[in-house]
Design a protein around this motif. Structure first.
Motif, PDB file in Angstrom:
ATOM      1  N   ILE A 111       0.322  -0.962  -0.448  1.00 30.38           N
ATOM      2  CA  ILE A 111      -0.280  -0.417   0.449  1.00 30.38           C
ATOM      3  C   ILE A 111       0.673   1.703   0.041  1.00 30.38           C
ATOM      4  O   ILE A 111       0.747   2.022  -0.693  1.00 30.38           O
ATOM      5  CB  ILE A 111      -1.017  -0.213   0.857  1.00 30.38           C
ATOM      6  N   ALA A 112       2.270   0.794   1.073  1.00 29.15           N
ATOM      7  CA  ALA A 112       2.714   2.663   0.930  1.00 29.15           C
ATOM      8  C   ALA A 112       3.816   2.576  -0.216  1.00 29.15           C
ATOM      9  O   ALA A 112       3.509   4.095  -0.474  1.00 29.15           O
ATOM     10  CB  ALA A 112       3.997   2.641   1.972  1.00 29.15           C
ATOM     11  N   LEU A 113       3.560   1.069  -1.136  1.00 29.47           N
ATOM     12  CA  LEU A 113       4.509   1.728  -2.461  1.00 29.47           C
ATOM     13  C   LEU A 113       3.713   2.441  -3.187  1.00 29.47           C
ATOM     14  O   LEU A 113       3.631   3.131  -4.312  1.00 29.47           O
ATOM     15  CB  LEU A 113       5.445   0.940  -2.999  1.00 29.47           C
ATOM     16  N   ALA A 114       1.985   1.396  -3.560  1.00 30.12           N
ATOM     17  CA  ALA A 114       0.871   1.980  -4.250  1.00 30.12           C
ATOM     18  C   ALA A 114       0.455   3.622  -3.974  1.00 30.12           C
ATOM     19  O   ALA A 114       0.474   4.190  -4.348  1.00 30.12           O
ATOM     20  CB  ALA A 114       0.263   1.055  -4.503  1.00 30.12           C
ATOM     21  N   ASN A 115       0.706   3.664  -2.856  1.00 28.59           N
ATOM     22  CA  ASN A 115       0.108   5.452  -2.665  1.00 28.59           C
ATOM     23  C   ASN A 115       1.702   6.239  -2.419  1.00 28.59           C
ATOM     24  O   ASN A 115       1.198   7.271  -2.142  1.00 28.59           O
ATOM     25  CB  ASN A 115      -0.336   5.747  -1.220  1.00 28.59           C
ATOM     26  N   ALA A 137      -3.720  18.247  -3.127  1.00 29.84           N
ATOM     27  CA  ALA A 137      -2.113  18.181  -3.789  1.00 29.84           C
ATOM     28  C   ALA A 137      -2.078  17.151  -4.175  1.00 29.84           C
ATOM     29  O   ALA A 137      -1.502  15.494  -3.556  1.00 29.84           O
ATOM     30  CB  ALA A 137      -1.060  18.898  -2.965  1.00 29.84           C
ATOM     31  N   PHE A 138      -1.346  16.757  -5.968  1.00 22.86           N
ATOM     32  CA  PHE A 138      -1.126  15.319  -6.269  1.00 22.86           C
ATOM     33  C   PHE A 138       0.080  15.466  -5.986  1.00 22.86           C
ATOM     34  O   PHE A 138       0.438  16.008  -7.559  1.00 22.86           O
ATOM     35  CB  PHE A 138      -2.714  15.987  -7.467  1.00 22.86           C
ATOM     36  N   LEU A 139       0.469  14.937  -5.623  1.00 22.62           N
ATOM     37  CA  LEU A 139       2.447  14.950  -5.914  1.00 22.62           C
ATOM     38  C   LEU A 139       2.683  14.104  -5.834  1.00 22.62           C
ATOM     39  O   LEU A 139       3.752  14.070  -6.842  1.00 22.62           O
ATOM     40  CB  LEU A 139       2.453  15.088  -3.784  1.00 22.62           C
ATOM     41  N   HIS A 140       2.136  12.967  -6.142  1.00 24.02           N
ATOM     42  CA  HIS A 140       3.048  11.514  -7.122  1.00 24.02           C
ATOM     43  C   HIS A 140       1.766  11.105  -7.732  1.00 24.02           C
ATOM     44  O   HIS A 140       0.598  10.888  -7.044  1.00 24.02           O
ATOM     45  CB  HIS A 140       3.810  10.833  -5.602  1.00 24.02           C
ATOM     46  N   PRO A 141       2.182  10.096  -8.954  1.00 23.04           N
ATOM     47  CA  PRO A 141       0.798   9.328  -9.011  1.00 23.04           C
ATOM     48  C   PRO A 141       0.196   8.140  -8.166  1.00 23.04           C
ATOM     49  O   PRO A 141       1.688   7.593  -7.843  1.00 23.04           O
ATOM     50  CB  PRO A 141       1.102   8.840 -10.352  1.00 23.04           C
ATOM     51  N   MET A 142      -0.664   7.475  -8.359  1.00 27.18           N
ATOM     52  CA  MET A 142      -0.778   6.653  -6.987  1.00 27.18           C
ATOM     53  C   MET A 142      -1.707   5.505  -7.812  1.00 27.18           C
ATOM     54  O   MET A 142      -1.792   5.541  -8.949  1.00 27.18           O
ATOM     55  CB  MET A 142      -1.488   6.626  -6.159  1.00 27.18           C
ATOM     56  N   GLY A 251       8.152   0.467 -10.572  1.00 22.86           N
ATOM     57  CA  GLY A 251       7.406   1.911  -9.873  1.00 22.86           C
ATOM     58  C   GLY A 251       7.826   2.044  -8.510  1.00 22.86           C
ATOM     59  O   GLY A 251       7.152   2.638  -7.614  1.00 22.86           O
ATOM     60  N   GLY A 252       8.692   0.668  -7.773  1.00 28.73           N
ATOM     61  CA  GLY A 252       8.469   1.168  -6.048  1.00 28.73           C
ATOM     62  C   GLY A 252       9.205  -0.511  -6.246  1.00 28.73           C
ATOM     63  O   GLY A 252       8.979  -1.223  -6.191  1.00 28.73           O
ATOM     64  N   LEU A 253      10.088  -0.291  -5.243  1.00 29.87           N
ATOM     65  CA  LEU A 253      10.225  -1.448  -4.246  1.00 29.87           C
ATOM     66  C   LEU A 253      10.976  -0.988  -2.939  1.00 29.87           C
ATOM     67  O   LEU A 253      11.520  -0.377  -2.130  1.00 29.87           O
ATOM     68  CB  LEU A 253      12.125  -1.071  -4.627  1.00 29.87           C
ATOM     69  N   GLU A 275      17.819   8.796  -1.401  1.00 33.49           N
ATOM     70  CA  GLU A 275      17.192   9.793  -3.191  1.00 33.49           C
ATOM     71  C   GLU A 275      15.466   9.783  -3.118  1.00 33.49           C
ATOM     72  O   GLU A 275      15.366   9.451  -2.106  1.00 33.49           O
ATOM     73  CB  GLU A 275      17.964   8.585  -3.747  1.00 33.49           C
ATOM     74  N   ASP A 276      14.853  10.887  -4.281  1.00 33.01           N
ATOM     75  CA  ASP A 276      13.725  10.291  -4.285  1.00 33.01           C
ATOM     76  C   ASP A 276      13.170   9.745  -4.527  1.00 33.01           C
ATOM     77  O   ASP A 276      13.371  10.004  -6.420  1.00 33.01           O
ATOM     78  CB  ASP A 276      13.749  12.417  -4.774  1.00 33.01           C
ATOM     79  N   LEU A 277      13.499   8.275  -4.500  1.00 34.15           N
ATOM     80  CA  LEU A 277      12.548   6.995  -4.829  1.00 34.15           C
ATOM     81  C   LEU A 277      11.484   6.710  -4.277  1.00 34.15           C
ATOM     82  O   LEU A 277      11.689   6.803  -2.842  1.00 34.15           O
ATOM     83  CB  LEU A 277      13.956   6.066  -4.946  1.00 34.15           C
ATOM     84  N   ASN A 278      11.044   5.671  -4.924  1.00 36.18           N
ATOM     85  CA  ASN A 278       9.730   5.211  -3.824  1.00 36.18           C
ATOM     86  C   ASN A 278      10.119   4.187  -3.823  1.00 36.18           C
ATOM     87  O   ASN A 278      10.169   2.537  -4.187  1.00 36.18           O
ATOM     88  CB  ASN A 278       8.646   4.560  -5.681  1.00 36.18           C
TER      89      ASN A 278
END
Length: 312
Positions: A111-115, A137-142, A251-253, A275-278
Motif C-alpha cells: 500500500i505504501a508503495l502504491a500510494n 495536492a496530487f504530489l505523486h501518481p498513485m 515503480g516501487g521497491l 534519494e527521491d525514490l519510491n
C-alpha cells in the motif's frame, strides 16, 4: 532440568517468559551471548534455547548433558544439524508463529508503495500542501490495487495469507511455480512477469532462489510494477533492483531483509534511501509484533513439554 536462553534480547523486553517457566525447568537467561561464551554458558544444561546464537559441532561435542536444542525461529541454519543428529540431540524450531504479522507488514509495504507514501510524506514536511493552489495536492501518481495482478513466489502459509489480503482489495492473485521444483504445474515466473503489477516474494533462500529476481527478469516485469521482498535477503539482486528503480522501469521497491543482517558494512539500498525514490527498507521487522514474538515463546514451551514428557 536446566534450560539456558542464550539471546533473550532478540525477543524484545515486552514478552512474558511464563510459558517457559511453567514447563518446570530451571530457566537461566542471558541477554546476549557471543560465540566464545556459548560453551561456558551451556555447561551442564540439558536444554539450550537460541534464536541466532550459533550452536556448532564443537559446542555440541563438549556438552554431554545436552538433550534438546530449541530455536526461537523457523530457520535452523545457526545449528550444526548434522552434529546434533549424530549426537542424538533433537532440534526443535517454531513455525507459523508470525503469519498475521508478516502478511500485515507485506501488505502495508504494498500500500505504501502504491500510494507513494514515503515521497508524499517528505514533500508534506517541506510544505507542499501549504503551497497547493487547490484544497488537495496530487504530489505523486498513485496506483489503485483493485483489478491489478499480484504475483506471489511461495505458496506456503504466508504466501496464502498475503493472497487472502490481496483478494480483499479485489486484486487478481497468481502463484508461480516453486523455483527448483521441476514437477510444479503452476506457471513459471518468467511467463507471468509481463502481466504482473505487484510481485511479492515469500520463498526460502536456496540455491534455486538466490538471485531469483535480477537484471534479466526485471526487464520482463510490466513497467511501473512494484516489488516487495519479505522473504530473505539475496532472493533478489538488490543492486539490479535498485538500478531498475532508478531507471523508472520499476515503480516501487520495498524490502524487509538484506543479505547481511545487520548490515554493518552498509548496503546500496540503505545509501539510496535519501534519494527521491519510491523505496522502502525496514529492518527485518515484519515478524516482530508483540503477539508474534509471544507466540514464539508459547510454541517453544510446547516443544520443551513434549521433550520432557518423552523423558519420563
Amino acid at each position: 532440568m536446566r534450560a539456558v536462553i542464550l539471546d533473550l534480547d532478540t525477543m524484545g523486553a515486552d514478552i512474558s517468559l511464563d510459558p517457559l517457566k511453567e514447563c518446570g525447568v530451571e530457566l537461566v537467561q542471558w541477554s546476549a551471548t557471543s560465540a566464545e561464551q556459548v560453551k561456558e554458558r551451556i555447561a551442564g544444561a540439558e536444554i539450550v534455547i537460541t534464536n541466532k546464537v550459533p550452536i556448532s559441532a564443537e559446542v555440541i561435542k563438549e556438552a554431554p548433558a545436552l538433550s534438546l536444542i530449541c530455536v526461537l525461529a523457523t530457520g535452523t541454519n545457526n545449528i550444526d544439524m548434522q552434529a546434533a543428529e549424530a549426537a542424538g540431540i533433537p532440534v526443535r524450531n517454531v513455525t507459523a508463529y508470525g503469519t498475521p504479522s508478516i502478511s500485515q507488514h507485506t501488505f502495508g509495504l504494498i500500500i505504501a508503495l502504491a500510494n507513494r507514501l514515503k515521497q508524499v510524506d517528505r514533500e508534506m514536511a517541506a510544505g507542499a500542501w501549504q503551497r497547493s493552489a487547490t484544497i488537495f495536492a496530487f504530489l505523486h501518481p498513485m496506483t489503485q490495487l483493485a483489478g491489478k495482478q499480484l504475483t506471489i513466489v511461495g505458496s506456503g502459509e504466508l504466501g496464502r495469507a498475503v493472497a487472502k489480503l490481496a483478494e480483499a482489495f479485489d486484486m487478481q492473485v497468481v502463484f508461480t511455480a516453486r523455483p527448483g521444483n521441476n514437477d510444479d504445474t503452476r506457471p513459471p515466473l518468467q511467463d507471468v512477469l509481463p502481466d504482473t503489477d505487484v510481485l511479492s516474494l515469500h520463498c526460502p533462500l536456496t540455491e534455486a532462489t538466490r538471485g531469483l529476481i535480477n537484471a534479466d527478469n526485471l526487464t520482463l516485469l510490466k513497467p511501473g510494477a512494484l516489488l516487495v521482498n519479505c522473504a530473505r535477503g539475496g532472493v533478489i539482486n538488490e543492486t539490479d533492483a535498485l538500478a531498475a528503480l532508478r531507471s523508472g522501469h520499476l515503480g516501487g521497491l520495498a524490502v524487509d531483509v538484506l543479505p547481511e543482517e545487520p548490515p554493518r558494512g552498509g548496503h546500496p539500498l540503505l545509501e539510496a534511501l535519501n534519494e527521491d525514490l519510491n523505496l522502502l527498507v525496514t529492518p527485518h521487522m515484519a515478524w516482530g509484533t508483540q503477539e508474534a514474538r509471544q507466540r514464539v515463546i508459547e510454541l517453544t514451551s510446547e516443544n520443551i513439554k513434549i521433550h520432557l514428557d518423552g523423558c519420563e
